[in-house]
Design a protein around this motif. Sequence first.
Motif, PDB file in Angstrom:
ATOM      1  N   LEU A  46      -4.429  -0.561  99.083  1.00 60.16           N
ATOM      2  CA  LEU A  46      -3.079  -1.000  99.427  1.00 60.16           C
ATOM      3  C   LEU A  46      -2.890  -2.506  99.311  1.00 60.16           C
ATOM      4  O   LEU A  46      -1.814  -3.010  99.585  1.00 60.16           O
ATOM      5  CB  LEU A  46      -2.735  -0.531 100.844  1.00 60.16           C
ATOM      6  CG  LEU A  46      -2.823   0.987 101.051  1.00 60.16           C
ATOM      7  CD1 LEU A  46      -2.611   1.338 102.504  1.00 60.16           C
ATOM      8  CD2 LEU A  46      -1.832   1.710 100.166  1.00 60.16           C
ATOM      9  N   SER A  47      -3.921  -3.226  98.935  1.00 61.68           N
ATOM     10  CA  SER A  47      -3.789  -4.655  98.697  1.00 61.68           C
ATOM     11  C   SER A  47      -4.071  -4.913  97.220  1.00 61.68           C
ATOM     12  O   SER A  47      -4.662  -4.087  96.538  1.00 61.68           O
ATOM     13  CB  SER A  47      -4.749  -5.447  99.587  1.00 61.68           C
ATOM     14  OG  SER A  47      -6.059  -4.966  99.450  1.00 61.68           O
ATOM     15  N   SER A  48      -3.633  -6.045  96.722  1.00 61.64           N
ATOM     16  CA  SER A  48      -3.766  -6.310  95.287  1.00 61.64           C
ATOM     17  C   SER A  48      -5.148  -6.877  94.968  1.00 61.64           C
ATOM     18  O   SER A  48      -5.426  -8.043  95.210  1.00 61.64           O
ATOM     19  CB  SER A  48      -2.680  -7.276  94.830  1.00 61.64           C
ATOM     20  OG  SER A  48      -2.797  -8.492  95.527  1.00 61.64           O
ATOM     21  N   SER A  54      -8.565   2.060  90.462  1.00 55.01           N
ATOM     22  CA  SER A  54      -8.849   3.365  89.863  1.00 55.01           C
ATOM     23  C   SER A  54      -9.912   4.170  90.604  1.00 55.01           C
ATOM     24  O   SER A  54     -10.369   5.179  90.094  1.00 55.01           O
ATOM     25  CB  SER A  54      -9.286   3.168  88.409  1.00 55.01           C
ATOM     26  OG  SER A  54     -10.489   2.424  88.376  1.00 55.01           O
ATOM     27  N   ILE A  55     -10.312   3.766  91.801  1.00 52.48           N
ATOM     28  CA  ILE A  55     -11.335   4.535  92.514  1.00 52.48           C
ATOM     29  C   ILE A  55     -10.672   5.632  93.345  1.00 52.48           C
ATOM     30  O   ILE A  55      -9.551   5.488  93.822  1.00 52.48           O
ATOM     31  CB  ILE A  55     -12.217   3.640  93.410  1.00 52.48           C
ATOM     32  CG1 ILE A  55     -11.400   2.945  94.495  1.00 52.48           C
ATOM     33  CG2 ILE A  55     -12.968   2.626  92.594  1.00 52.48           C
ATOM     34  CD1 ILE A  55     -12.248   2.208  95.502  1.00 52.48           C
ATOM     35  N   SER A  56     -11.368   6.759  93.495  1.00 50.08           N
ATOM     36  CA  SER A  56     -10.819   7.856  94.297  1.00 50.08           C
ATOM     37  C   SER A  56     -11.712   8.199  95.484  1.00 50.08           C
ATOM     38  O   SER A  56     -11.273   8.840  96.426  1.00 50.08           O
ATOM     39  CB  SER A  56     -10.615   9.093  93.430  1.00 50.08           C
ATOM     40  OG  SER A  56     -11.851   9.525  92.914  1.00 50.08           O
ATOM     41  N   VAL A  57     -12.974   7.777  95.436  1.00 49.47           N
ATOM     42  CA  VAL A  57     -13.925   8.017  96.523  1.00 49.47           C
ATOM     43  C   VAL A  57     -14.654   6.706  96.789  1.00 49.47           C
ATOM     44  O   VAL A  57     -15.012   5.993  95.857  1.00 49.47           O
ATOM     45  CB  VAL A  57     -14.958   9.101  96.131  1.00 49.47           C
ATOM     46  CG1 VAL A  57     -15.987   9.291  97.218  1.00 49.47           C
ATOM     47  CG2 VAL A  57     -14.268  10.409  95.819  1.00 49.47           C
ATOM     48  N   CYS A  58     -14.855   6.373  98.064  1.00 51.52           N
ATOM     49  CA  CYS A  58     -15.608   5.154  98.353  1.00 51.52           C
ATOM     50  C   CYS A  58     -16.374   5.294  99.659  1.00 51.52           C
ATOM     51  O   CYS A  58     -16.027   6.096 100.517  1.00 51.52           O
ATOM     52  CB  CYS A  58     -14.702   3.926  98.383  1.00 51.52           C
ATOM     53  SG  CYS A  58     -13.679   3.765  99.830  1.00 51.52           S
ATOM     54  N   SER A  59     -17.422   4.513  99.770  1.00 49.37           N
ATOM     55  CA  SER A  59     -18.193   4.396 101.002  1.00 49.37           C
ATOM     56  C   SER A  59     -18.029   2.976 101.507  1.00 49.37           C
ATOM     57  O   SER A  59     -18.072   2.031 100.727  1.00 49.37           O
ATOM     58  CB  SER A  59     -19.671   4.675 100.743  1.00 49.37           C
ATOM     59  OG  SER A  59     -19.844   6.003 100.332  1.00 49.37           O
ATOM     60  N   ILE A  60     -17.841   2.841 102.806  1.00 52.72           N
ATOM     61  CA  ILE A  60     -17.609   1.528 103.405  1.00 52.72           C
ATOM     62  C   ILE A  60     -18.658   1.297 104.478  1.00 52.72           C
ATOM     63  O   ILE A  60     -18.832   2.129 105.373  1.00 52.72           O
ATOM     64  CB  ILE A  60     -16.197   1.441 104.014  1.00 52.72           C
ATOM     65  CG1 ILE A  60     -15.142   1.685 102.936  1.00 52.72           C
ATOM     66  CG2 ILE A  60     -15.990   0.096 104.689  1.00 52.72           C
ATOM     67  CD1 ILE A  60     -13.736   1.783 103.473  1.00 52.72           C
ATOM     68  N   ARG A  61     -19.330   0.178 104.377  1.00 49.74           N
ATOM     69  CA  ARG A  61     -20.334  -0.181 105.376  1.00 49.74           C
ATOM     70  C   ARG A  61     -19.637  -0.556 106.687  1.00 49.74           C
ATOM     71  O   ARG A  61     -18.657  -1.298 106.701  1.00 49.74           O
ATOM     72  CB  ARG A  61     -21.159  -1.352 104.862  1.00 49.74           C
ATOM     73  CG  ARG A  61     -22.294  -1.714 105.757  1.00 49.74           C
ATOM     74  CD  ARG A  61     -23.089  -2.839 105.150  1.00 49.74           C
ATOM     75  NE  ARG A  61     -24.103  -3.254 106.084  1.00 49.74           N
ATOM     76  CZ  ARG A  61     -25.345  -3.503 105.761  1.00 49.74           C
ATOM     77  NH1 ARG A  61     -25.725  -3.402 104.506  1.00 49.74           N
ATOM     78  NH2 ARG A  61     -26.212  -3.867 106.669  1.00 49.74           N
ATOM     79  N   GLY A  62     -20.141  -0.040 107.789  1.00 55.04           N
ATOM     80  CA  GLY A  62     -19.511  -0.250 109.085  1.00 55.04           C
ATOM     81  C   GLY A  62     -19.373  -1.705 109.481  1.00 55.04           C
ATOM     82  O   GLY A  62     -18.390  -2.101 110.104  1.00 55.04           O
ATOM     83  N   SER A  63     -20.340  -2.541 109.098  1.00 60.50           N
ATOM     84  CA  SER A  63     -20.290  -3.948 109.494  1.00 60.50           C
ATOM     85  C   SER A  63     -19.245  -4.744 108.722  1.00 60.50           C
ATOM     86  O   SER A  63     -18.939  -5.872 109.089  1.00 60.50           O
ATOM     87  CB  SER A  63     -21.662  -4.594 109.308  1.00 60.50           C
ATOM     88  OG  SER A  63     -22.035  -4.571 107.943  1.00 60.50           O
TER      89      SER A  63
END
Length: 94
Positions: A46-48, A54-63
């Motif tokens: 949602l940000s530029s 073009s990504i549809s799946v992602c993993s985000i580190r908690g920190s």
Amino acid sequence: MLFYEFFRSSIGSRVSVMLKAGVYVSGRLGGIDPYLNLSLLDVRILSSHPGLSSISVCSIRGSSIKYILVDKDAKLLQGVNAGSRLRMILDKCY
């Protein structure tokens, strides 16, 4: 563990995540671990940020998470409030 349990019960619901780097990501919560590392499905950036559109799946580190927004759900909110009160009472006893 309180937040882990809260988000684990929210798997499949839509969440929005603001990262410390300033990236705002929205998607369905696919999974979470005790370190609050997230897996998101059906991702929308949602940000530029070029290259991330073009990504549809992602993993985000908690920190790297600044905050997480979830849909308001009265039952989940009551559970978190009750868990917080219980935790506070138990901490005072020990």
